[in-house]
Design an enzyme around this catalytic site. Sequence first.
Site, short mmCIF file in Angstrom:
data_model
loop_
_atom_site.label_atom_id
_atom_site.label_comp_id
_atom_site.label_asym_id
_atom_site.label_seq_id
_atom_site.Cartn_x
_atom_site.Cartn_y
_atom_site.Cartn_z
N GLY A 150 0.96 -1.28 0.12
CA GLY A 150 -0.14 -0.06 -0.11
C GLY A 150 0.82 1.20 -0.03
CB CYS A 151 0.16 4.66 -1.09
SG CYS A 151 -1.37 4.92 -0.48
#
Lengths: 350, 350, 350, 350
Positions: A150-151
């Site tokens: 994920g970011c």
Amino acid sequence: MKPGNVGIIGGTGYTGMELLRILARHPLADARIITSRGEAGKSVTELFPSLTGHCDLLFSDPGSADLKSCDVVFSAAPNGVAMTHARSLCDAGVKFIDLSADFRIKDIVVWEKWYGMTHSCPELLEQAVYGLPEVNRQSIGGASLVANPGCYPTAVQLGYLPLVENGLVELDSLIADAKSGISGAGRNASLGTAFSEASDSFKAYAASGHRHLPEIVQGLQEIAGEPVELVFTPHLLPLIRGIHATLYARLNEKGLSFSVEEMQRIFVDRYNNEPFVHVLPSGAHPDTRSVRGSNNCRMSIHQPQGGKTITVLSVEDNLVKGAAGQAIQNMNLMMGFPEESGLESIALVP
Amino acid sequence: MKPGNVGIIGGTGYTGMELLRILARHPLADARIITSRGEAGKSVTELFPSLTGHCDLLFSDPGSADLKSCDVVFSAAPNGVAMTHARSLCDAGVKFIDLSADFRIKDIVVWEKWYGMTHSCPELLEQAVYGLPEVNRQSIGGASLVANPGCYPTAVQLGYLPLVENGLVELDSLIADAKSGISGAGRNASLGTAFSEASDSFKAYAASGHRHLPEIVQGLQEIAGEPVELVFTPHLLPLIRGIHATLYARLNEKGLSFSVEEMQRIFVDRYNNEPFVHVLPSGAHPDTRSVRGSNNCRMSIHQPQGGKTITVLSVEDNLVKGAAGQAIQNMNLMMGFPEESGLESIALVP
Amino acid sequence: MKPGNVGIIGGTGYTGMELLRILARHPLADARIITSRGEAGKSVTELFPSLTGHCDLLFSDPGSADLKSCDVVFSAAPNGVAMTHARSLCDAGVKFIDLSADFRIKDIVVWEKWYGMTHSCPELLEQAVYGLPEVNRQSIGGASLVANPGCYPTAVQLGYLPLVENGLVELDSLIADAKSGISGAGRNASLGTAFSEASDSFKAYAASGHRHLPEIVQGLQEIAGEPVELVFTPHLLPLIRGIHATLYARLNEKGLSFSVEEMQRIFVDRYNNEPFVHVLPSGAHPDTRSVRGSNNCRMSIHQPQGGKTITVLSVEDNLVKGAAGQAIQNMNLMMGFPEESGLESIALVP
Amino acid sequence: MKPGNVGIIGGTGYTGMELLRILARHPLADARIITSRGEAGKSVTELFPSLTGHCDLLFSDPGSADLKSCDVVFSAAPNGVAMTHARSLCDAGVKFIDLSADFRIKDIVVWEKWYGMTHSCPELLEQAVYGLPEVNRQSIGGASLVANPGCYPTAVQLGYLPLVENGLVELDSLIADAKSGISGAGRNASLGTAFSEASDSFKAYAASGHRHLPEIVQGLQEIAGEPVELVFTPHLLPLIRGIHATLYARLNEKGLSFSVEEMQRIFVDRYNNEPFVHVLPSGAHPDTRSVRGSNNCRMSIHQPQGGKTITVLSVEDNLVKGAAGQAIQNMNLMMGFPEESGLESIALVP
């Protein structure tokens, strides 16, 4: 003809678009298929005019697209889609990189709780490699299924990594105050991310609990070899691209034994050979624009008032190092391409 | 004629402008004098066209302006100016409200270290009242010299207040991750706050130490009666007005004995009678725009994963509750006007 | 109790919200009813937290709301709704102000063509007064049904008015290059106005034809007494509130006989007694922020290179003078209240 | 080693920075020298951290830099500097591309009036080639001194070109309503372009006359072979990069004889072989973000209400096609490199 044949599942969002932008300049890989249930038959440039001259694909229907003919397939679809494709693609020998959360969490109970659905392909969780090259480069190279991080988890883990690996902080004291640009919410029509609502304003969200929390904790625990307690507060920044993670940790006895200069050296050494992680001089402050459009993560460390807390500032472009760029980096590793292929583009400043 | 005669020293910045905007609609006070060394003789509306029809003052030279004829004088000048006026105005019986930092810190050694100059009026530090009405309402009412709090210190102290007053948190565990709109940097030409540099970007600054740190610590220590250790990280938001403080503290044994609902009740009760502090339902997330142009501070509390850390989210408009609005609130108290006079305006949303 | 009892139909958009913001501070009128099909039963402040402490209404169902008990009703609903309410409210003696387009165009054929629906109440078109006070103040005062002008039409007509009234320009040469902030698109979830799509970008839209064109032409023709040809190009600005109309017209012989100074005098004289129209010195450039949140329209004129074309720059806040503020101004005229009641608020700058 | 040796005079502004960004990825040219009076000795990446890893130059003093050793020199310095370097560089056989206005205007009287200084090198005006490749490709190829066009003049001339070349419009009817992002004002500290002043606002400037007017008129007149009258109104957009020119012209008899479809064909044919000019389908609306960071100019045409006026919408990135990108395009032509070398980068969207 380029050696790598690429397919993209669910290409109408920002990560799909960003994959196309990067692949268009990639010397060794070529996007050949891009699927979309809603836009099948439409040309990619009709949706994304900025790609005019760089991409002549049409969106194809996910049902009929011959994804098995690809060397690599990315899934840029929402959570819950990649797990329906993984089995058949892996069986067909296609390398599969999932940009959603389907294969990020090893503990299926945890995953199902946070994502609110039943996992349809739990048997592949074991073999899925978590695609953070700075931690798992070796295994990514041999993987057939990669769960792209994920970011937020990318920016947060990279910032904490040198501290946790070296056992310098109290593992129950981690606080990640993270801020993301609005593109992180995806290419959607929603009132909360409308310009008139989100512009000229700022707020936290999900302060009581966000899906990226278990992913970060899992990653840090694996490194630490013991339980990690993290408070994670995401915020919505009135800008398009960029994540800034402000990371706090209480130094333990070992951590306190180092001077700031030694601490700086630990960070510099850790990332010395990493092509996409830059450690700034101690005391500096990275800004998100310095990585806008690039695959870099830039960070710096501070020890306010020489006290017990160390602060790490870590920035990345959520769509690049936080998503599509890291996915390409993973593809490069899996395919044996030079790791930086296609990822040399310089941040767009100003 | 309105009963309150007001003078403003150094009125060409944003806080001076904001004082004029509020005073123009104040039923009981009237701006009569506004000084500026650089703009003397020019009309206020030439600099600030939005005040057309609401203010017909000219800037006057600080040397010749008859400030002693005023009932109240605000100093909106940079640090170091108010301390040269305080003595004579106080002697003349004029109530003096300083929006700069000159009288905020009681310990002159600390002040001179952080502000890098010699204090020219240390003898008044003692009698200066710190103008945070939610703490010092009584003393402000009787004060002749008020040190108006800094923008960050207002949002941070108000957020921590119920926890510190009730002894619920470990006082060496405070972390304030604060974000401010760019107007907090003042009405200046500087490269760092130029649109092309600061827009579409985000960064921390002064992460190793910021002048508002000793001010916050002093305030919290006074309440706690014991030493407080705070990590304070300010950040620059790409928006004009607004501060968002994300406040972390580790609950102590007493703190952990309360449920979230009880904790929520403690906050609600603390601010129940405060006209400008609104406690949101537990679990909510205030956004900065909800206070844009108003004198409100809005906050909410979270206890992530029911763990040891409590998170307080606190927002204000840095130019209103964080500067000019709070100064008017202090004037109202000092002059015996209703506390909300002139401060009823509603946030401009969207 | 305030003398004016106000109802609002369709209050969940930005104009409804803005009516509430203004009415909350209006000395003579009180919002008593606000309807919403979708939000009936919910409190207004749940949707609009910035109104906390200033409005304690609940949204009520349009079916059951007793709008006939009101002195004035505003319709802030989408096009096509007001025309279903007008008959019964007018029969009941309620003054009705429609902020949508239902009663703006006198020619029903033109209206139905541009708005793509059948008009359900054409018999009231005749008696509906176009609510531009600077043109129709007298008739508005006696009206029972007022069609509140569109946002663009207000800025454009006010800018052209002195030229057309005095017959100074060729009427087939008008070009209005208009730019609007994104709040003009309403409080909606739509991809085109999402932050990540509309921020840091700019574009024209409906350059081949926009609904506000016939409204502007109708207004100018009524004044000119002859046909008017207008090219009207709207653009989307990456800001929340504000319209800037850049208006071009070719001076005719009479127009060319005046010096710029005389032309300036014509504008100044025209608007001298208008409380909400400010003519800037010739050569000045109004910015949209100077009217943000206020009911003012500010304008200036230029005659580039002393040539045949005159340029008028006209700015307003699309939600205030371009919508809710003008509607309140109309209410004040219809109710015999002072025209500026509730509309004294100063633009929020910076 | 790349065949092209490049020097840059005055490299601390945005156009200098942008030249470096493009050259870093250029396969055939290499930045070897970059001068700055103020920053001599400092590393480029200290000023521009986003170039880290892509540029290891130091700024050198303009007095001692060996610019004559370069194959090509760009001047990215303010107006008035390039003319002091041109003579000696041209004599030394160095190809010289000036991004300032020093060599854009052929009529020295006009130049000195608009730029307010005496020209120190008028003898080179004659041989300087105006660097708009879409008009002067041939002569640029053989030029030793190129005057790189202004940002507005590029977008405006490209939009009008097909109309003027084909004699389709009344040449005294041109109105260019142009809007520029704030980076067009350069990398400077100035109050007018400060974030808190320019953000969330919009205004025209220099509506009575702007320096780019004579440049545009000169260019269009050369093509038309007769006098051109233009009204040109620049505006300041609250965004970083991007110019949008909305161009109006009254069709003459010949112009009116074509249908919109035929007109569209004329535009498409004109730019069919141009690598950097894209004509959109008639009726489309280009947005500035679709060219952000790319060297493209995108345009579309409209004939509102099928009337006498044609509207052209033309967008570009002011720092790329409007400055540094076009300068590189000119270098490619002068050096015999493929015209698109180094300029393939795709717009950064979102």
